[in-house]
Write a protein that holds these residues in place. Structure first.
Motif, PDB file in Angstrom:
ATOM      1  N   ILE A   1       0.817  -1.213   0.000  1.00 37.62           N
ATOM      2  CA  ILE A   1       0.000   0.000   0.000  1.00 37.62           C
ATOM      3  C   ILE A   1       0.855   1.269   0.000  1.00 37.62           C
ATOM      4  O   ILE A   1       0.539   2.251  -0.673  1.00 37.62           O
ATOM      5  N   GLN A   2       1.956   1.258   0.730  1.00 38.17           N
ATOM      6  CA  GLN A   2       2.711   2.482   0.982  1.00 38.17           C
ATOM      7  C   GLN A   2       3.862   2.714   0.013  1.00 38.17           C
ATOM      8  O   GLN A   2       4.555   3.731   0.126  1.00 38.17           O
ATOM      9  N   LEU A   3       4.095   1.811  -0.932  1.00 33.97           N
ATOM     10  CA  LEU A   3       5.283   1.915  -1.785  1.00 33.97           C
ATOM     11  C   LEU A   3       5.341   3.237  -2.541  1.00 33.97           C
ATOM     12  O   LEU A   3       6.395   3.891  -2.591  1.00 33.97           O
ATOM     13  N   ALA A   4       4.225   3.634  -3.161  1.00 32.99           N
ATOM     14  CA  ALA A   4       4.236   4.881  -3.942  1.00 32.99           C
ATOM     15  C   ALA A   4       4.557   6.076  -3.049  1.00 32.99           C
ATOM     16  O   ALA A   4       5.283   6.998  -3.466  1.00 32.99           O
ATOM     17  N   TYR A   5       4.026   6.081  -1.827  1.00 39.64           N
ATOM     18  CA  TYR A   5       4.303   7.188  -0.910  1.00 39.64           C
ATOM     19  C   TYR A   5       5.767   7.187  -0.467  1.00 39.64           C
ATOM     20  O   TYR A   5       6.394   8.247  -0.316  1.00 39.64           O
TER      21      TYR A   5
ATOM     22  N   GLY B   1      11.894  11.296  -3.701  1.00 39.15           N
ATOM     23  CA  GLY B   1      11.922  12.111  -4.906  1.00 39.15           C
ATOM     24  C   GLY B   1      11.503  11.420  -6.182  1.00 39.15           C
ATOM     25  O   GLY B   1      11.661  11.967  -7.268  1.00 39.15           O
ATOM     26  N   GLU B   2      10.938  10.229  -6.094  1.00 33.07           N
ATOM     27  CA  GLU B   2      10.500   9.489  -7.282  1.00 33.07           C
ATOM     28  C   GLU B   2       8.975   9.490  -7.330  1.00 33.07           C
ATOM     29  O   GLU B   2       8.308   8.854  -6.518  1.00 33.07           O
ATOM     30  N   HIS B   3       8.415  10.213  -8.306  1.00 33.27           N
ATOM     31  CA  HIS B   3       6.964  10.379  -8.372  1.00 33.27           C
ATOM     32  C   HIS B   3       6.343   9.661  -9.563  1.00 33.27           C
ATOM     33  O   HIS B   3       5.148   9.801  -9.808  1.00 33.27           O
ATOM     34  N   SER B   4       7.109   8.882 -10.296  1.00 35.67           N
ATOM     35  CA  SER B   4       6.597   8.235 -11.493  1.00 35.67           C
ATOM     36  C   SER B   4       5.739   7.017 -11.146  1.00 35.67           C
ATOM     37  O   SER B   4       6.218   6.085 -10.493  1.00 35.67           O
TER      38      SER B   4
ATOM     39  N   SER C   1      15.192   5.365  -5.800  1.00 33.57           N
ATOM     40  CA  SER C   1      14.312   4.280  -6.234  1.00 33.57           C
ATOM     41  C   SER C   1      15.073   2.967  -6.410  1.00 33.57           C
ATOM     42  O   SER C   1      14.492   1.888  -6.232  1.00 33.57           O
ATOM     43  N   GLY C   2      16.350   3.032  -6.761  1.00 31.26           N
ATOM     44  CA  GLY C   2      17.137   1.815  -6.885  1.00 31.26           C
ATOM     45  C   GLY C   2      17.252   1.085  -5.558  1.00 31.26           C
ATOM     46  O   GLY C   2      17.119  -0.144  -5.490  1.00 31.26           O
TER      47      GLY C   2
ATOM     48  N   SER D   1       5.197   9.414  14.682  1.00 30.94           N
ATOM     49  CA  SER D   1       6.574   9.395  14.181  1.00 30.94           C
ATOM     50  C   SER D   1       6.892  10.627  13.348  1.00 30.94           C
ATOM     51  O   SER D   1       8.045  11.053  13.266  1.00 30.94           O
ATOM     52  N   GLY D   2       5.875  11.173  12.673  1.00 26.89           N
ATOM     53  CA  GLY D   2       6.064  12.353  11.848  1.00 26.89           C
ATOM     54  C   GLY D   2       6.512  12.066  10.434  1.00 26.89           C
ATOM     55  O   GLY D   2       6.583  12.983   9.609  1.00 26.89           O
ATOM     56  N   ASP D   3       6.804  10.810  10.117  1.00 29.61           N
ATOM     57  CA  ASP D   3       7.330  10.481   8.790  1.00 29.61           C
ATOM     58  C   ASP D   3       7.024   9.020   8.492  1.00 29.61           C
ATOM     59  O   ASP D   3       7.208   8.146   9.344  1.00 29.61           O
ATOM     60  N   LEU D   4       6.563   8.741   7.257  1.00 31.46           N
ATOM     61  CA  LEU D   4       6.184   7.379   6.890  1.00 31.46           C
ATOM     62  C   LEU D   4       7.367   6.429   6.943  1.00 31.46           C
ATOM     63  O   LEU D   4       7.240   5.297   7.443  1.00 31.46           O
ATOM     64  N   ALA D   5       8.521   6.860   6.424  1.00 31.83           N
ATOM     65  CA  ALA D   5       9.700   5.985   6.433  1.00 31.83           C
ATOM     66  C   ALA D   5      10.100   5.623   7.862  1.00 31.83           C
ATOM     67  O   ALA D   5      10.486   4.484   8.144  1.00 31.83           O
TER      68      ALA D   5
END
Length: 416
Positions: free
Chosen positions: A237-241, A247-250, A306-307, A369-373
């Protein structure tokens, strides 16, 4: 193979693979219409809260499975498996097609709620029948293949749904006609396990460690399954976010990485049977699965691009692929026949509830946490104790087998 299973024949083989395909109806319920949700939302743009209601139409069947699977299991133990399964497949097909002809979003959601009820019957009983038909290594093999089929079908359904969605948001619902054909084959190929045969099989299984229904153990397995389902869905679910965070929005990049993760999930499910053939037991597989998932989560806060996210997704997919069939095998192994429906239903309920609550829990933790990562990294830390506990459990020797009862031996000699 259980006494209730006919000698290996083309019919028995077809019945087994039919059950594996029937179980694929669960991912189909959501995935086949997912690519068309934006079109559906645009069609019902004048409906209040449409941005909330349309996703609900996608996810609500899974919630019904979570709530109803234990009840379905109880009914299957009391009234039998095959008739309930066939009627559920027929109802599932009819309800699945209905949105092609409905003009109210609320009516569509109501049909999806009813579809979830049928889905609960399908996934619970199809899995229970695999447990009824097989034992030992054969059961482990087909339970692992069940997850393999479901994971692989998810990729296929997404492609089919996307292709049919090009012709309008209603068109993908035509896929729900396929279960009606499955119902016909189910009537021809499946059989209801006989109580006398299953009781005999239960006695024979006692020779390799008596199966006594232990509610505490079942609850423990369900709790671990719930945790496993929560973490299984995190990257799905969270991969795109997470990619947007580096910095990868594609969307194409997100889709490619998600596909690579799905391939690793399939490979992980296939690896379970191989690992058990090599002598690894459930604790070994759980330690490896939770260890891989924890590692992938702990790496995410430090991923620069992204790599790096691709490598994390590959590790995560392998761990997730190992996890779910291992939990299914563990649960089925501990269930006596008279409680197999109940135990399977509770297991599926825990699994679906974890999947449903996963994004909600992630959002709630991220507020702290303030941040998804960072949230994902915290989840990885929480999985470490589970992986360590499973590792130490794997160091313990298997319980010695109990000797067979004289009456069982006598029955076996009589049959010989």
């Amino acid at each position: 193979m259980h006494p209730s299973t006919p000698a290996r024949s083309p019919k028995a083989t077809l019945a087994t693979y039919l059950l594996l395909l029937i179980n694929c109806l669960a991912p189909m319920a959501a995935i086949v219409i997912a690519p068309s949700l934006p079109q559906m939302q645009a069609h019902f743009a004048d409906v209040p809260n449409v941005e909330f209601l349309v996703p609900v139409a996608l996810t609500i069947p899974g919630l019904l499975v979570a709530l109803l699977s234990p009840v379905v299991g109880i009914l299957a133990d009391r009234f039998g498996r095959k008739p309930m399964l066939i009627w559920a497949i027929v109802v599932y097909g009819i309800l699945g097609i209905l949105p092609m002809f409905l003009d109210s979003l609320y009516t569509i959601i109501a049909s999806r709620i009813a579809l979830g009820c049928a889905e609960a019957v399908i996934v619970t009983i199809s899995t229970t029948l695999i447990g009824d038909y097989y034992s030992g290594a054969q059961r482990r093999k087909y339970l692992a293949l069940q997850t393999t089929f479901a994971s692989a079908s998810a990729i296929l359904f997404f492609m089919i749904g996307g292709a049919l969605g090009e012709f309008g948001w209603r068109v993908p619902y035509i896929v729900y006609a396929v279960p009606l054909l499955m119902a016909v084959f189910s009537q021809l190929l499946l059989w209801e396990p006989k109580a006398s045969d299953m009781a005999r099989a239960q006695e024979e299984e006692a020779c390799s460690g008596a199966q006594v229904f232990r509610p505490g153990l079942l609850l423990g397995i369900c709790l671990i399954t719930f945790v496993g389902a929560v973490v299984f869905m995190v990257l799905q679910i969270q991969l795109a976010y997470l990619l947007a965070g580096v910095g990868e929005h594609s969307p194409r990049t997100a889709g490619s990485i998600a596909s690579a993760c799905s391939v690793m999930i399939v490979l992980g499910t296939l690896a379970v049977h191989l690992l058990t053939r090599l002598g690894l037991r459930v604790p070994h597989c759980l330690a490896l699965a939770f260890g891989l998932i924890a590692t992938s989560f702990l790496l995410i806060p430090g991923v620069p691009d992204s790599g790096g996210m691709l490598w994390v997704a590959l590790i995560n997919g392998l761990g997730c692929g190992l996890l779910l069939p291992t939990l299914a095998i563990w649960n089925m192994r501990e269930l006596p026949w008279l409680r197999r429906g109940l135990g399977t239903g509770m297991w599926y309920g825990s699994y679906c509830l974890g999947m449903f609550l996963s994004p909600i829990l992630v959002v709630a933790i991220t507020k702290t946490s303030g941040d998804l990562a960072t949230t994902v990294g915290w989840l990885g830390g929480c999985l470490i104790p589970i992986a360590v506990a499973a590792f130490f459990a794997s160091l313990c020797r298997r319980r010695p087998r109990k000797p067979c009862d004289v009456r069982i031996v006598a029955n076996s000699l009589e049959d010989a």
